[in-house]
Design a protein around this motif. Structure first.
Motif, short mmCIF file in Angstrom:
data_model
loop_
_atom_site.label_atom_id
_atom_site.label_comp_id
_atom_site.label_asym_id
_atom_site.label_seq_id
_atom_site.Cartn_x
_atom_site.Cartn_y
_atom_site.Cartn_z
N GLY A 1 0.79 -1.22 0.00
CA GLY A 1 0.00 0.00 0.00
C GLY A 1 0.83 1.27 0.00
N SER A 2 2.15 1.14 0.00
CA SER A 2 3.01 2.34 -0.02
C SER A 2 2.82 3.09 -1.34
CB SER A 2 4.47 1.93 0.15
OG SER A 2 5.31 3.03 -0.10
N GLN A 3 3.01 4.39 -1.29
CA GLN A 3 2.95 5.17 -2.54
C GLN A 3 4.25 4.98 -3.35
OE1 GLN A 3 2.95 9.39 -2.12
NE2 GLN A 3 4.66 9.44 -0.68
N ASN A 4 5.26 4.40 -2.73
CA ASN A 4 6.49 4.06 -3.46
C ASN A 4 6.29 2.66 -4.02
OD1 ASN A 4 7.80 6.43 -2.36
ND2 ASN A 4 7.86 5.27 -0.43
N THR A 5 6.38 2.55 -5.32
CA THR A 5 6.03 1.27 -5.94
C THR A 5 7.14 0.75 -6.84
OG1 THR A 5 4.94 2.49 -7.72
CG2 THR A 5 3.54 1.71 -5.93
N VAL A 6 7.14 -0.57 -6.99
CA VAL A 6 7.98 -1.21 -8.00
C VAL A 6 7.00 -1.93 -8.92
CG1 VAL A 6 9.94 -2.73 -8.43
CG2 VAL A 6 9.71 -1.61 -6.21
N SER A 7 7.01 -1.58 -10.18
CA SER A 7 6.03 -2.15 -11.11
C SER A 7 6.68 -2.32 -12.48
CB SER A 7 4.80 -1.24 -11.19
OG SER A 7 5.19 0.04 -11.63
N TYR A 8 5.89 -2.61 -13.48
CA TYR A 8 6.45 -2.77 -14.82
C TYR A 8 5.61 -2.01 -15.83
CZ TYR A 8 2.85 -6.34 -15.39
OH TYR A 8 1.65 -6.99 -15.45
N TYR A 9 6.21 -1.78 -16.97
CA TYR A 9 5.50 -1.16 -18.08
C TYR A 9 6.01 -1.83 -19.36
CZ TYR A 9 9.69 1.63 -19.19
OH TYR A 9 10.95 2.02 -19.54
N TRP A 10 5.46 -1.47 -20.49
CA TRP A 10 5.85 -2.08 -21.75
C TRP A 10 6.11 -0.98 -22.77
CZ3 TRP A 10 5.12 -2.64 -26.90
CH2 TRP A 10 5.56 -3.82 -27.50
N GLN A 11 7.34 -0.90 -23.26
CA GLN A 11 7.67 0.14 -24.24
C GLN A 11 8.80 -0.35 -25.14
OE1 GLN A 11 9.63 3.98 -22.97
NE2 GLN A 11 7.61 4.78 -23.44
N ASN A 12 8.61 -0.22 -26.42
CA ASN A 12 9.66 -0.61 -27.36
C ASN A 12 10.76 0.44 -27.35
OD1 ASN A 12 11.24 -1.29 -29.50
ND2 ASN A 12 9.60 -1.31 -31.03
N SER A 13 11.73 0.26 -26.45
CA SER A 13 12.83 1.22 -26.35
C SER A 13 14.06 0.51 -25.78
CB SER A 13 12.43 2.39 -25.45
OG SER A 13 12.46 1.99 -24.10
N ASP A 14 15.19 1.22 -25.77
CA ASP A 14 16.44 0.66 -25.23
C ASP A 14 16.46 0.69 -23.71
OD1 ASP A 14 17.46 0.36 -27.80
OD2 ASP A 14 18.20 2.41 -27.84
N THR A 15 15.45 1.28 -23.11
CA THR A 15 15.44 1.43 -21.65
C THR A 15 14.99 0.13 -20.98
OG1 THR A 15 14.95 3.77 -21.91
CG2 THR A 15 14.50 2.80 -19.75
N LEU A 16 15.77 -0.30 -20.00
CA LEU A 16 15.42 -1.53 -19.26
C LEU A 16 14.58 -1.21 -18.04
CD1 LEU A 16 18.93 -3.19 -19.44
CD2 LEU A 16 16.86 -4.08 -20.51
N ALA A 17 14.89 -0.11 -17.40
CA ALA A 17 14.16 0.26 -16.18
C ALA A 17 14.31 1.76 -15.94
CB ALA A 17 14.71 -0.50 -14.98
N VAL A 18 13.34 2.29 -15.23
CA VAL A 18 13.32 3.73 -14.95
C VAL A 18 13.02 3.94 -13.46
CG1 VAL A 18 12.17 5.93 -15.42
CG2 VAL A 18 12.46 4.26 -17.25
N THR A 19 13.79 4.81 -12.83
CA THR A 19 13.46 5.23 -11.46
C THR A 19 13.09 6.70 -11.50
OG1 THR A 19 14.98 3.64 -10.47
CG2 THR A 19 14.33 5.50 -9.11
N GLN A 20 11.96 7.01 -10.86
CA GLN A 20 11.54 8.41 -10.77
C GLN A 20 11.54 8.82 -9.30
OE1 GLN A 20 8.72 9.50 -14.20
NE2 GLN A 20 7.84 7.67 -13.34
N ARG A 21 12.25 9.90 -9.01
CA ARG A 21 12.31 10.40 -7.64
C ARG A 21 11.59 11.74 -7.62
NH1 ARG A 21 18.73 9.92 -7.61
NH2 ARG A 21 18.31 10.91 -9.58
N TYR A 22 10.56 11.83 -6.79
CA TYR A 22 9.77 13.05 -6.72
C TYR A 22 10.29 13.93 -5.60
CZ TYR A 22 6.56 10.69 -9.86
OH TYR A 22 6.02 10.04 -10.94
N LEU A 23 10.50 15.18 -5.91
CA LEU A 23 11.05 16.12 -4.92
C LEU A 23 10.00 17.15 -4.54
CD1 LEU A 23 14.50 16.98 -6.55
CD2 LEU A 23 13.93 15.08 -5.07
N ARG A 24 10.05 17.59 -3.29
CA ARG A 24 9.16 18.67 -2.87
C ARG A 24 9.59 19.95 -3.57
NH1 ARG A 24 6.70 16.24 1.34
NH2 ARG A 24 8.06 14.89 2.55
N TYR A 25 8.60 20.77 -3.93
CA TYR A 25 8.92 22.11 -4.39
C TYR A 25 9.53 22.85 -3.21
CZ TYR A 25 6.69 22.29 -8.98
OH TYR A 25 6.37 22.12 -10.30
#
Lengths: 183, 178
Positions: free
Chosen positions: B72-96
């Protein structure tokens, strides 16, 4: 009642003000879900020059003429991605063709969405570049850089320096390897 | 006077982003010591295990920063599907704002590619290595120029990498030692 004393001349002004406030509020509500500041890191597959050559639609040397604008699009992962659009004036086509090529690089700022992308190709107006480019489906004449940072070099004198990694080799070696890969 | 100068030097060193050849730290971090991740969206049990293994690898570094499974955490590990060279992406959200702490992170694995587990034949990429890399970004460590580091920016098929002293030093430098 105070309002009852207003002259009819002031009523349009009042209505305009209410409409303007309503529009601003609606705009803010519309923008609110997109308000974020994030840093994106991608792990990509290592690609060599022959692979990049095969997978590119267009390979050019050229000059960065202008930073056009930024666009915000769904990132395919449930969030927003911002791209910066650059106008490139080709000097030499090593593969493919097309004049006035528009290249999208990852990251930028669009209204209240700020996306920083580590190792994004940081072009500057006036840069002399060599780019491996892939056409963006549905965006005619627009390209993204193949292999992320691996497909973009800044040309300085006789050197080709990979954006993002600063790996340098001679431009002649690089173009020779591309041409060899095309045959 | 000497004490003042020493104090000033320590203060300046404390606020500067940590950069060294061995690891790279962007200068912002979590302001909590434990961060939970919901790995349930990964669906594949072996993938969830790879995520847990990677979190434990970093936890074993002995820093005052721990990552745990937390449904139930808002921090998640999941998957997506995209025809690209990228294997994985991490997004870090910062406070304004001035301090820019991290308040949320997501890791997405590109299911367009083949990963081990479950694949063991053909061209595959080692998922535990990729998870170690992505959780390294969560900390947050940046990419480094050392090809053999788990935090190098690209990866070859079949390549397996583990945390080394450089990465352990990185997380310890950011959060301190337990």
């Amino acid at each position: 009642m105070e309002f009852a004393n207003h002259s009819p001349m002031k009523r349009p002004l009042r209505i305009s003000l209410i409409v303007a406030i309503g529009l601003v509020a609606a705009g803010a509500l519309w923008e609110l879900p997109h308000t974020s500041r994030k840093i994106v890191d991608s792990l990509v597959i290592t690609k060599d020059v022959p692979q990049l050559t095969t997978e590119s639609d267009v390979i050019i040397t050229g000059v960065v003429k202008k930073k056009l604008n930024t666009v915000r699009e769904p990132d395919g992962m449930g969030g927003d991605m911002v791209y910066t659009r650059w106008l490139i004036s080709p000097v030499r086509h090593l593969k493919g063709n097309g004049q006035n090529i528009v290249v999208r690089t990852d990251g930028g700022r669009y209204l209240t969405t700020i996306v920083d992308v580590e190792d994004s190709v940081s072009l500057s107006v006036g840069d002399s570049t060599l780019l491996f480019l892939r056409a963006i489906p549905g965006a005619k004449g627009e390209y993204q850089i193949a292999g992320s940072f691996q497909g973009a070099y800044q040309l300085k004198g006789s050197e080709a320096i990979q954006y993002g990694s600063n790996k340098a080799r001679t431009a002649h070696d690089l173009t020779t390897e591309i041409q060899r890969s095309l045959n | 006077m000497r004490k003042i100068l020493l104090g000033l030097a320590i203060s300046v060193a404390g606020i500067m982003p940590l950069t060294a050849a061995a690891y790279s730290y962007p200068g912002f971090k979590w302001n909590v010591g434990t961060v939970g991740f919901d790995t349930a969206p990964l669906n594949v049990p072996a993938w969830r295990s790879a995520a847990t293994e990677a979190m434990n690898n970093w936890n074993n570094a002995g820093a005052r920063f721990v990552m745990i499974n937390y449904a139930g955490s808002q921090n998640t590990v999941s998957y997506y599907w995209q025809n690209s060279d990228t294997l994985a992406v991490t997004q870090r959200y910062l406070r304004y704002g001035l301090w820019g702490d991290i308040y949320r992170a997501t890791i997405k694995i590109n299911n367009y590619h083949r990963f081990n587990p479950p694949y063991t034949s053909g061209t595959w990429f080692h998922l535990p290595t990729i998870m170690r890399h992505e959780f390294g970004h969560v900390i947050p460590l940046n990419h480094v120029s050392d090809l053999s580091s788990v935090m190098y920016k690209s990866i070859d098929p079949w390549q397996v990498k583990h945390l080394r002293a450089d990465e352990v030093n990185g997380i310890r430098a950011i959060y301190g030692v337990r």
